[in-house]
Design a protein around this motif. Structure first.
Motif, PDB file in Angstrom:
ATOM      1  N   ASP A  40       2.309  55.424  88.299  1.00 21.28           N
ATOM      2  CA  ASP A  40       2.043  54.299  89.186  1.00 21.28           C
ATOM      3  C   ASP A  40       3.042  53.186  88.920  1.00 21.28           C
ATOM      4  OD1 ASP A  40      -0.068  55.424  90.472  1.00 21.28           O
ATOM      5  OD2 ASP A  40      -1.600  54.554  89.177  1.00 21.28           O
ATOM      6  N   PRO A  41       3.506  52.512  89.967  1.00 23.61           N
ATOM      7  CA  PRO A  41       4.437  51.404  89.764  1.00 23.61           C
ATOM      8  C   PRO A  41       3.729  50.176  89.208  1.00 23.61           C
ATOM      9  CG  PRO A  41       3.828  51.544  92.070  1.00 23.61           C
ATOM     10  CD  PRO A  41       3.209  52.741  91.392  1.00 23.61           C
ATOM     11  N   VAL A  56      11.780  44.980  83.225  1.00 23.51           N
ATOM     12  CA  VAL A  56      11.858  46.397  83.576  1.00 23.51           C
ATOM     13  C   VAL A  56      11.854  46.552  85.091  1.00 23.51           C
ATOM     14  CG1 VAL A  56      10.712  47.145  81.452  1.00 23.51           C
ATOM     15  CG2 VAL A  56       9.324  46.604  83.478  1.00 23.51           C
ATOM     16  N   THR A  57      12.048  47.775  85.541  1.00 21.05           N
ATOM     17  CA  THR A  57      11.868  48.079  86.957  1.00 21.05           C
ATOM     18  C   THR A  57      10.383  48.266  87.220  1.00 21.05           C
ATOM     19  OG1 THR A  57      11.971  50.479  86.709  1.00 21.05           O
ATOM     20  CG2 THR A  57      14.071  49.300  86.904  1.00 21.05           C
ATOM     21  N   ARG A  73      16.578  51.084  84.208  1.00 24.63           N
ATOM     22  CA  ARG A  73      17.625  51.575  85.104  1.00 24.63           C
ATOM     23  C   ARG A  73      17.606  50.715  86.375  1.00 24.63           C
ATOM     24  NH1 ARG A  73      15.515  56.351  82.942  1.00 24.63           N
ATOM     25  NH2 ARG A  73      14.174  56.733  84.747  1.00 24.63           N
ATOM     26  N   TYR A  74      18.121  49.507  86.256  1.00 22.36           N
ATOM     27  CA  TYR A  74      18.100  48.551  87.353  1.00 22.36           C
ATOM     28  C   TYR A  74      19.045  49.002  88.467  1.00 22.36           C
ATOM     29  CZ  TYR A  74      16.665  45.933  83.189  1.00 22.36           C
ATOM     30  OH  TYR A  74      16.079  45.540  82.013  1.00 22.36           O
ATOM     31  N   LYS A  75      18.558  48.946  89.693  1.00 24.84           N
ATOM     32  CA  LYS A  75      19.366  49.437  90.806  1.00 24.84           C
ATOM     33  C   LYS A  75      18.994  48.726  92.101  1.00 24.84           C
ATOM     34  CE  LYS A  75      20.696  53.698  93.208  1.00 24.84           C
ATOM     35  NZ  LYS A  75      20.458  55.165  93.335  1.00 24.84           N
ATOM     36  N   ILE A  76      20.016  48.351  92.857  1.00 28.25           N
ATOM     37  CA  ILE A  76      19.793  47.815  94.198  1.00 28.25           C
ATOM     38  C   ILE A  76      19.678  48.985  95.155  1.00 28.25           C
ATOM     39  CG2 ILE A  76      20.807  46.437  96.054  1.00 28.25           C
ATOM     40  CD1 ILE A  76      22.165  44.755  93.949  1.00 28.25           C
ATOM     41  N   LEU A  91      12.289  43.930  90.165  1.00 31.50           N
ATOM     42  CA  LEU A  91      12.173  43.778  88.725  1.00 31.50           C
ATOM     43  C   LEU A  91      10.758  43.334  88.383  1.00 31.50           C
ATOM     44  CD1 LEU A  91      15.505  41.833  88.060  1.00 31.50           C
ATOM     45  CD2 LEU A  91      15.108  44.295  87.790  1.00 31.50           C
ATOM     46  N   ALA A  92      10.372  43.509  87.132  1.00 28.16           N
ATOM     47  CA  ALA A  92       9.024  43.129  86.726  1.00 28.16           C
ATOM     48  C   ALA A  92       8.996  42.799  85.246  1.00 28.16           C
ATOM     49  CB  ALA A  92       8.038  44.260  87.023  1.00 28.16           C
TER      50      ALA A  92
END
Length: 540
Positions: free
Chosen positions: A33-34, A69-70, A76-79, A87-88
């Motif tokens: 879960d996100p 974090v994501t 693994r940060y990504k646009i 982000l969180a």
């Protein structure tokens, strides 16, 4: 992480599930879960309409960078392809006013100004920021940008003068310059020195076009302007005749942003000689004083500053505006008029609409001249309140509402449905507008249907916490939010989809960071849309 390939089918009728083809072969859905608390969504855009850069370098700086974090709890940060970055705060972090969570998101790409976006979280609420990314080689027509480097000592003192002129090598383009004198100390918001290697960027917005305020903070409206030297607030102002604006930013190698300057910076910009003096009504000329306002994007605060003066550059023969900047930020030279924060205000009565998730076309009409002042979309459910903002004082308006929505255009009647009585600006008295003749649009039922192989039963606790969906007219790639289902609420309704139209649909289980589930060219021929998911991972 345990993953399994799922079989997804988007269908109009549940009975057709066995005959539909899988449009998502090879797609894997994360079971995890996100994160939903303490999420920051950055929505990046290029104001010149250039394509989103394909290669981006995302970095996290600041006090709590190690705990950022994501939404899938990774680093693994990504646009994503839409230009968004999610982000969180780590789930181990407790967010509160007593322990603010602070970090800075940094985005770099070739030929673009670096984006340095600090943020402070004090609650679990989702934060959304819309951030422009400026391509220095292909900027909007009203804007030029440049950057340079310098250095500051350990106590934040600029070792040598730091100066920059925009478009210096380009003929026929207005120039702007910012100069930080040697010996100036750079201080951040917490009173700490900004030391080491420095980058300074300057953005100049000229007044050569009809949309001169398009790249100015506020888009032409300055909210709650603080008075100079402790004077009372000037209220909300609207730009009447703009001379231009200059924004400058300074940060070091750790992306620590300078805010305060021990000595004011000097800056200037070339002027459009056709700029109208808002007091005299004639074109500007040397010796004119132009009001000046600064804007702090971090605090969303406008401040009245000491006005600058128009001077004639004896070398170039051009008019220049010269002023001082007591702090780092955006500066707007303009004559402005006082406007209302709110008012008039209208209340929908007699409407048969309830919980309808589309908005209807509204036109604000000057009651004296009959001219249209503005148009916008607003909710037309019964008892909805429609507030009008940022209008001049002493005017009277009427509100017109049409059977035309922001989701699918005109409805059954299509034209004007109702017009209100006259209402005064700055007055928050609710003026009724009767929408009893507005037709109720067709409803679309949407459902996420999970099923299990023979001998197994559904484990609801294993279902995704949420599934977000978006839609676009087929082939347009213009996505709009549809509905969000949860593991316990999987049947919802929407008025955004029309029978007879062909759409592209997509779904996300990570809060919108990615959209791996997609159905293209789907003809809606029934008032139902069912997403059937059959997978052992949700069964026991």
């Amino acid at each position: 992480m345990n993953r399994r390939c799922l079989l997804y089918c988007l269908i109009g009728l549940p009975a057709l599930i066995d005959s539909c083809q899988n449009p998502l072969d090879g797609v894997e859905l994360r079971v995890k879960d996100p994160i939903q608390a303490g999420v920051v969504e950055y929505r990046f855009y290029d104001p010149a309409g250039n394509p989103v850069p394909e290669t981006n370098r995302v970095k996290i700086a600041g006090a709590n960078a190690a705990q950022v974090v994501t939404t899938l709890n990774t680093t693994r940060y990504k646009i994503n392809a839409d230009g968004n970055l999610l982000l969180a705060a780590s789930p181990s972090v407790t967010l509160s006013n007593q322990t603010p969570f602070r970090f800075t998101a940094v985005v770099e790409a070739d030929d673009y100004l670096t984006v340095v976006q600090p943020i402070t979280l004090t609650s679990s609420s989702r934060v959304t920021r819309t951030v422009r990314r400026i391509n220095m080689l292909k900027p909007p027509s009203t804007l030029t940008a440049a950057r340079t480097t310098g250095r500051a000592t350990a106590d934040g003192t600029v070792s040598a003068a730091l100066g920059l002129t925009t478009a210096e090598q380009t003929k026929g383009v207005d120039h702007a310059s910012v100069a930080i004198g040697a010996g100036t100390k750079l201080i951040d918001r917490d009173g700490q020195p900004v030391s080491g290697g420095l980058t300074m960027s300057v953005i100049h917005t000229n007044a050569r076009t009809s949309n001169a305020t398009s790249q100015v903070p506020g888009g032409g409206v300055m909210s709650y302007v603080n008075g100079r030297n402790g004077a009372p607030s000037l209220g909300t102002l609207r730009i009447a005749s703009i001379a231009g604006s200059v924004t400058f930013e300074i940060y070091n190698e750790t992306y620590q942003l300078a805010n305060k300057l021990s000595k004011p910076a000097s800056w200037s910009m070339e002027l459009n000689p056709a700029t109208i003096n808002g007091v005299t009504g004639r074109a500007v000329q040397a010796g004119d004083s132009i009001p000046l306002y600064s804007y702090d994007a971090f605090t969303n605060r406008w401040q009245e500053e000491t006005p600058g003066v128009v001077k004639l550059n004896s070398q170039t023969g051009t008019l220049e505006y010269q002023a001082q900047a007591p702090s780092v930020g955006a500066y707007v030279a303009t004559w402005a008029e006082s406007i209302c924060d709110v008012g008039p205000v209208f209340k929908v009565v007699g409407s048969a609409l309830s919980n309808v998730d589309v908005n209807y076309l509204c036109k604000l009409i000057d009651a004296t001249t009959g001219a249209q002042v503005s148009s916008f979309y607003a909710n037309a459910n019964n008892n909805s309140i429609i507030r009008v903002y940022n209008q001049p004082k002493g005017r009277q308006y009427k509100l017109q509402i049409y059977d035309e929505t922001d989701a699918w255009g005109k409805g059954k009647k299509g034209g004007l449905i109702a017009e209100s009585a006259k209402a005064a600006t700055c007055d928050e008295t609710q003026i009724p507008i009767n929408l009893s003749t507005l037709p109720v649009p067709p409803i679309m039922k949407l459902e996420f249907n999970f099923s299990c192989p023979g001998g197994m039963t559904l484990d609801e606790s294993a279902l995704p916490a949420e599934i977000r969906t978006q839609y676009s007219l087929a082939g347009k790639d213009n996505w709009h939010d549809l509905i969000t289902a949860t593991r316990t609420q999987r049947k919802v309704s929407s008025y955004k989809i029309q029978i007879g139209q062909t759409y592209d649909f997509r779904a996300s289980t990570d809060g919108g960071a990615s959209w791996p589930l997609r159905q293209n060219d789907y003809l809606v021929d029934k008032p139902e849309w069912v997403l059937k998911i059959k997978a052992e991972m949700y069964c026991k």
